[in-house]
Write an enzyme that holds these catalytic residues in place. Structure first.
Site, PDB file in Angstrom:
ATOM      1  N   CYS A 181       0.777  -1.206   0.001  1.00  0.00           N
ATOM      2  CA  CYS A 181      -0.130  -0.078   0.012  1.00  0.00           C
ATOM      3  C   CYS A 181       0.893   1.241  -0.107  1.00  0.00           C
ATOM      4  O   CYS A 181       0.425   2.294  -0.864  1.00  0.00           O
ATOM      5  CB  CYS A 181      -1.116  -0.007   1.183  1.00  0.00           C
ATOM      6  SG  CYS A 181      -1.409  -1.504   2.237  1.00  0.00           S
ATOM      7  N   ARG A 199       7.433 -10.877   5.397  1.00  0.00           N
ATOM      8  CA  ARG A 199       7.305 -10.541   6.788  1.00  0.00           C
ATOM      9  C   ARG A 199       7.848 -11.733   7.689  1.00  0.00           C
ATOM     10  O   ARG A 199       7.827 -12.787   7.436  1.00  0.00           O
ATOM     11  CB  ARG A 199       5.494 -10.738   7.196  1.00  0.00           C
ATOM     12  CG  ARG A 199       4.934  -9.735   6.143  1.00  0.00           C
ATOM     13  CD  ARG A 199       3.352  -9.976   5.993  1.00  0.00           C
ATOM     14  NE  ARG A 199       2.737  -8.970   5.492  1.00  0.00           N
ATOM     15  CZ  ARG A 199       1.451  -8.952   5.378  1.00  0.00           C
ATOM     16  NH1 ARG A 199       0.469  -9.656   6.033  1.00  0.00           N
ATOM     17  NH2 ARG A 199       0.828  -7.866   4.419  1.00  0.00           N
ATOM     18  N   GLN A 220       1.358 -11.087  -2.932  1.00  0.00           N
ATOM     19  CA  GLN A 220      -0.108 -10.989  -2.700  1.00  0.00           C
ATOM     20  C   GLN A 220      -0.572 -10.402  -4.384  1.00  0.00           C
ATOM     21  O   GLN A 220      -0.041  -9.744  -4.817  1.00  0.00           O
ATOM     22  CB  GLN A 220      -0.357  -9.643  -1.880  1.00  0.00           C
ATOM     23  CG  GLN A 220       0.222  -9.859  -0.269  1.00  0.00           C
ATOM     24  CD  GLN A 220      -0.007  -8.828   0.616  1.00  0.00           C
ATOM     25  OE1 GLN A 220       0.352  -7.547   0.078  1.00  0.00           O
ATOM     26  NE2 GLN A 220      -0.724  -8.878   1.481  1.00  0.00           N
ATOM     27  N   ASP A 262      -2.401  -8.079  -5.013  1.00  0.00           N
ATOM     28  CA  ASP A 262      -2.802  -6.944  -4.222  1.00  0.00           C
ATOM     29  C   ASP A 262      -3.426  -5.811  -5.118  1.00  0.00           C
ATOM     30  O   ASP A 262      -3.301  -6.081  -6.313  1.00  0.00           O
ATOM     31  CB  ASP A 262      -1.645  -6.162  -3.345  1.00  0.00           C
ATOM     32  CG  ASP A 262      -2.176  -5.621  -2.259  1.00  0.00           C
ATOM     33  OD1 ASP A 262      -3.295  -5.321  -1.882  1.00  0.00           O
ATOM     34  OD2 ASP A 262      -1.398  -5.212  -1.639  1.00  0.00           O
ATOM     35  N   HIS A 272      -5.369  -1.612  -4.827  1.00  0.00           N
ATOM     36  CA  HIS A 272      -5.728  -0.754  -4.023  1.00  0.00           C
ATOM     37  C   HIS A 272      -6.611   0.465  -5.086  1.00  0.00           C
ATOM     38  O   HIS A 272      -6.249   0.664  -6.104  1.00  0.00           O
ATOM     39  CB  HIS A 272      -4.567   0.342  -3.623  1.00  0.00           C
ATOM     40  CG  HIS A 272      -3.886  -0.459  -2.532  1.00  0.00           C
ATOM     41  ND1 HIS A 272      -2.684  -1.149  -2.716  1.00  0.00           N
ATOM     42  CD2 HIS A 272      -4.129  -0.637  -1.410  1.00  0.00           C
ATOM     43  CE1 HIS A 272      -2.507  -1.711  -2.042  1.00  0.00           C
ATOM     44  NE2 HIS A 272      -3.455  -1.506  -0.797  1.00  0.00           N
ATOM     45  N   LYS A 302     -14.030  -4.136   7.335  1.00  0.00           N
ATOM     46  CA  LYS A 302     -13.540  -5.120   6.160  1.00  0.00           C
ATOM     47  C   LYS A 302     -14.449  -6.143   5.681  1.00  0.00           C
ATOM     48  O   LYS A 302     -15.210  -6.703   6.715  1.00  0.00           O
ATOM     49  CB  LYS A 302     -12.259  -5.574   6.263  1.00  0.00           C
ATOM     50  CG  LYS A 302     -11.852  -6.383   7.499  1.00  0.00           C
ATOM     51  CD  LYS A 302     -10.362  -7.041   7.647  1.00  0.00           C
ATOM     52  CE  LYS A 302     -10.334  -7.805   8.949  1.00  0.00           C
ATOM     53  NZ  LYS A 302      -8.852  -8.223   9.046  1.00  0.00           N
ATOM     54  N   HIS A 360      -8.276  -1.376  -0.015  1.00  0.00           N
ATOM     55  CA  HIS A 360      -7.130  -2.630  -0.369  1.00  0.00           C
ATOM     56  C   HIS A 360      -8.244  -3.786  -0.803  1.00  0.00           C
ATOM     57  O   HIS A 360      -9.217  -3.959   0.193  1.00  0.00           O
ATOM     58  CB  HIS A 360      -6.514  -2.719   1.110  1.00  0.00           C
ATOM     59  CG  HIS A 360      -5.928  -1.592   1.666  1.00  0.00           C
ATOM     60  ND1 HIS A 360      -4.707  -1.519   1.823  1.00  0.00           N
ATOM     61  CD2 HIS A 360      -6.602  -0.635   2.451  1.00  0.00           C
ATOM     62  CE1 HIS A 360      -4.268  -0.465   2.514  1.00  0.00           C
ATOM     63  NE2 HIS A 360      -5.388   0.116   2.970  1.00  0.00           N
TER      64      HIS A 360
END
Length: 655
Positions: free
Chosen positions: A339, A368, A386, A388, A390, A476, A522
């Site tokens: 992000c 991570r 991910q 991912d 946005h 979420k 997200h």
RNA sequence: GCUGUUGUAGCUCAGGGGUAGAGCACUUCAUUGGUAAUGAAGAGGUCGGGUGUUCAAAUCACCUCAACAGCACCA
């Protein structure tokens, strides 16, 4: 205290009056002796109650027999008590704590100086069977809180004392007795220890924190499974074996997909076959993104600490980030999420409201530093990708965008054969940022979206509420899918974010030439590509659909004379875009079939003198014991048709 | 991270204070066989890593790494 009579409504609709003090057992006996014998509890207005308990009020009653699904809970709970008694009988200085019912069974946590060994489990099981054979009735006593506390203090049962301390002073407590043994317990229970029956098994021992808090002492937990009859137990144990056979770590090795090694705890070495699946999945997702108007970007892997301080991650999750200090003392972090990078891309240049919504996607490789004990094959890793994205949009666009994302997520899951989906809305947690009005607004939009999702799904999608489980920066949706053997996996997520655009000072220019903060959403569909592939491996038990299979077919010759034609078959299939391998080794066809079947190759194409002569092929599909003969041309057509990815097929069929 | 268990050839596993063993896989040779293992021969590991005890350690002790099960964690 004379209680007045009460009336009970039976499942068949009849209503009868009973005198005060009547128990469930009395009611059952009033119907028939045999029913009374079979009954283990009653259900009053949907709540289970002890048979021996005097019924206190009118309501709808059902007599629950041992074969009733609801009795399973009692069997398991009874079994947990029997387990505790057995352990204390064997090792009297062991302290008891709690022993709840869980999915498929129960556990009981003990405090004992020595850990339990697998041999201990056998000893305990034997003792449990003795206790069950004794068939002592479960009897309930109601004690005052103070009496109970004094009693357990005297026994040295410090954990029970702690539990009692947490209960209001004026409350009375239930003490359940079984023979010589007793426990503090809410109930209800079956009539006697014999109710447990024989269909139980102690499964494993493990450490567990007292009250689930890692600051507390670690206890020894014994897990058990219990069922109404042997057949159910056998089915359950069989299911466990099946799950083990599907283990993606095992299949990953057998199918030559990936491996892990000591030097890289939690990071994947993708082999050629595994990477084909990875790429197949990525390409599929890329096409779906394109279709839904996303732009793919790529943000840097390593960024200055300052950026992570601005995003807030440095303060919250620093201990979980991989960091590095360079020669010139600059501190960097490997990105744990995408992000902040995407916000930088958004901020680069001035944004107009005309551009919104901006949908920025990335197959973001993140790292991570997960706790060592959390690592588990592909399911929980330290380096992962991910899918991912946005979405930067206006507040007015939020609802429509959430629905579009929902559409993308659900069609994706269904393309992989996941039809059973639960969407959960998680709302504001205690620790949170943003204003109450902001949360009110976002939650009401999300609730509206949730209702629409359920309404539009023809009952296919279930929705749930998770109060207080939202992220600190916004509410979420969580998408939970159920795999082929009934296990649930949370994969997709849509999260509204109040914090990040503000923290980074991201804005766009609205119709009135004013600066406006965009709403940031997200979202991820697979979540982690690695984990999603792990789920797919287990879901399909390694039998990937043709479009995803790393090797789609093997052409195996039966005799060397067939090699020339075999090569033609390989070349033809390759030219048609199939992923084909040849196996012209000097081995018997049985041997080749066995080997490629174990490697889960979807199609084995056997080529012998006959096929070479006739220009045909003999195809044996994975999981089948039979083969079909067809011309090479027919084979190419049917295989290439089947190998078309579901989204492409959809596109083709719709025009 | 915590509790417990495990760590011997590519895989599955046996052994166990005196300098390593099986099956499968692999290589070679023979075999040309019609849908889940053709036969024979051969090659392959110093026993996760380190330190210590001992005349001697893969075998005992300690430390460490990793894996497994569960717990805790999962932005």
């Amino acid at each position: 205290m004379a209680q007045s009579a009460f009336s009970l409504e039976f499942p068949d609709g009849t209503v009868r009056e009973f005198d005060a003090g009547t128990t469930g057992k009395d009611v059952a006996e009033g119907i028939s002796k045999s029913l009374a014998k079979k009954s283990v509890a009653i259900s009053l207005n949907g709540e289970l109650m002890d048979l021996a308990e005097p019924i206190a009020s009118s309501g709808k009653i059902e007599i629950v027999t041992r074969t009733d699904d609801r009795a399973l809970e009692l069997i398991r709970h009874d079994c947990a008590h029997v387990l505790a008694e057995a352990v204390q009988e064997l090792w009297p200085d062991t302290k008891v704590t709690i022993g709840p019912v869980i999915e498929n069974g129960f556990y009981y946590d003990f405090d004992r100086a020595e850990p339990f060994t697998p041999e201990d489990l056998e000893t305990i099981e034997k003792k449990m069977r003795q206790i069950i054979a004794r068939n002592d009735p479960f009897t309930k006593q109601v004690w005052s809180r103070d009496d109970a506390k004094a009693h357990f203090e005297k026994m040295g049962e410090t954990y029970k004392v702690e539990l009692i301390d947490a209960i209001d002073a004026d409350q009375n407590l239930n003490i359940y007795h079984q023979g010589e043994w007793h426990d503090l317990c809410l109930g209800p229970h079956g009539p006697s220890t014999g109710n447990v029956g024989n269909a139980f098994k102690l499964m494993s021992v493990a450490g567990a924190y007292w009250r689930g808090d890692s600051d507390n002492q670690m206890l020894s937990r014994i897990y058990g499974t219990a069922w109404a009859d042997e057949k159910q137990l056998k089915n359950y144990l069989f299911m466990l074996e099946e799950a083990q056979k599907r283990d993606h770590r095992k299949l990953g090795r057998e199918m030559d997909l990936f491996h892990f090694q000591e030097e890289g705890p939690g990071v994947v070495f993708w082999h050629a076959n595994g990477w084909k699946v990875f790429q197949g999945l990525t390409n599929y997702m890329r096409r779906r993104l394109e279709e839904h108007g996303y732009d793919e970007v790529n943000a840097p892997q390593i960024l200055d600490k300052a950026l992570w301080q601005t995003s807030g991650h440095w303060d919250w999750y620093r201990e979980n980030m991989f960091t590095t200090v360079t020669e010139d003392d600059r501190q960097f972090a490997i990105k744990p999420m995408n992000c902040p990078g995407h916000v930088q891309i958004f901020k680069n240049g001035l944004r107009s409201y005309r551009e919104l919504p901006i949908k920025m996607a990335e197959f973001g490789n993140v790292h991570r530093y997960e706790p060592s004990g959390a690592l588990h094959g592909l399911m929980r890793v330290r380096g992962f990708t991910q899918d991912d994205a946005h979405v930067f949009c206006t507040a007015e666009q939020l609802e429509a965008e959430c629905l579009r994302i929902n559409d993308l997520i659900l069609t994706t899951y269904s393309d992989f054969g996941f039809g059973d989906i639960v969407v959960k809305l998680s709302t504001r947690p205690e620790k949170r940022v943003g204003t109450e009005e902001g949360w009110d607004r976002a939650e009401s939009i999300m609730q509206k979206v949730l209702d629409k999702i359920e309404a539009d799904s023809d009952g296919r999608i279930r929705t749930e509420l998770n109060p207080g489980e939202g992220a600190f920066y916004g509410p979420k949706f969580e998408y939970v899918l159920r795999d082929a053997i009934g296990r649930d996996w949370q994969c997709g997520t849509t999260q509204v974010d109040f914090a990040l655009p503000e923290r980074f000072g991201a804005f766009y220019i609205d119709q009135n030439s004013e600066k406006q903060e965009p709403v940031m959403v997200h979202r991820a569909i697979c979540g982690s590509m690695e984990r999603f592939i792990g789920i797919l491996i287990e879901h399909f038990a390694g039998h990937f659909p043709l479009w995803l299979a790393p090797v789609q077919a093997v052409v195996a010759t039966i005799t060397t004379e067939a090699e020339e034609y075999g090569q033609k078959v390989v070349d033809t299939l390759k030219a048609a875009g199939m992923r084909v391998q040849s196996d012209f080794r000097n081995e018997k066809i049985n041997y080749k079939v066995r080997e490629h079947s174990l490697a889960k190759v979807p199609a084995i194409i056997a080529i012998g003198a006959r096929e070479a002569e006739e220009g045909t092929v003999s195809i044996r599909r994975l999981g089948s014991k039979h083969q079909t003969n067809m011309t090479l041309q027919e084979a190419v057509e049917s295989l290439t048709e089947e190998a078309i990815a579901p989204d492409l097929k959809r596109k083709r069929d719709s025009g």
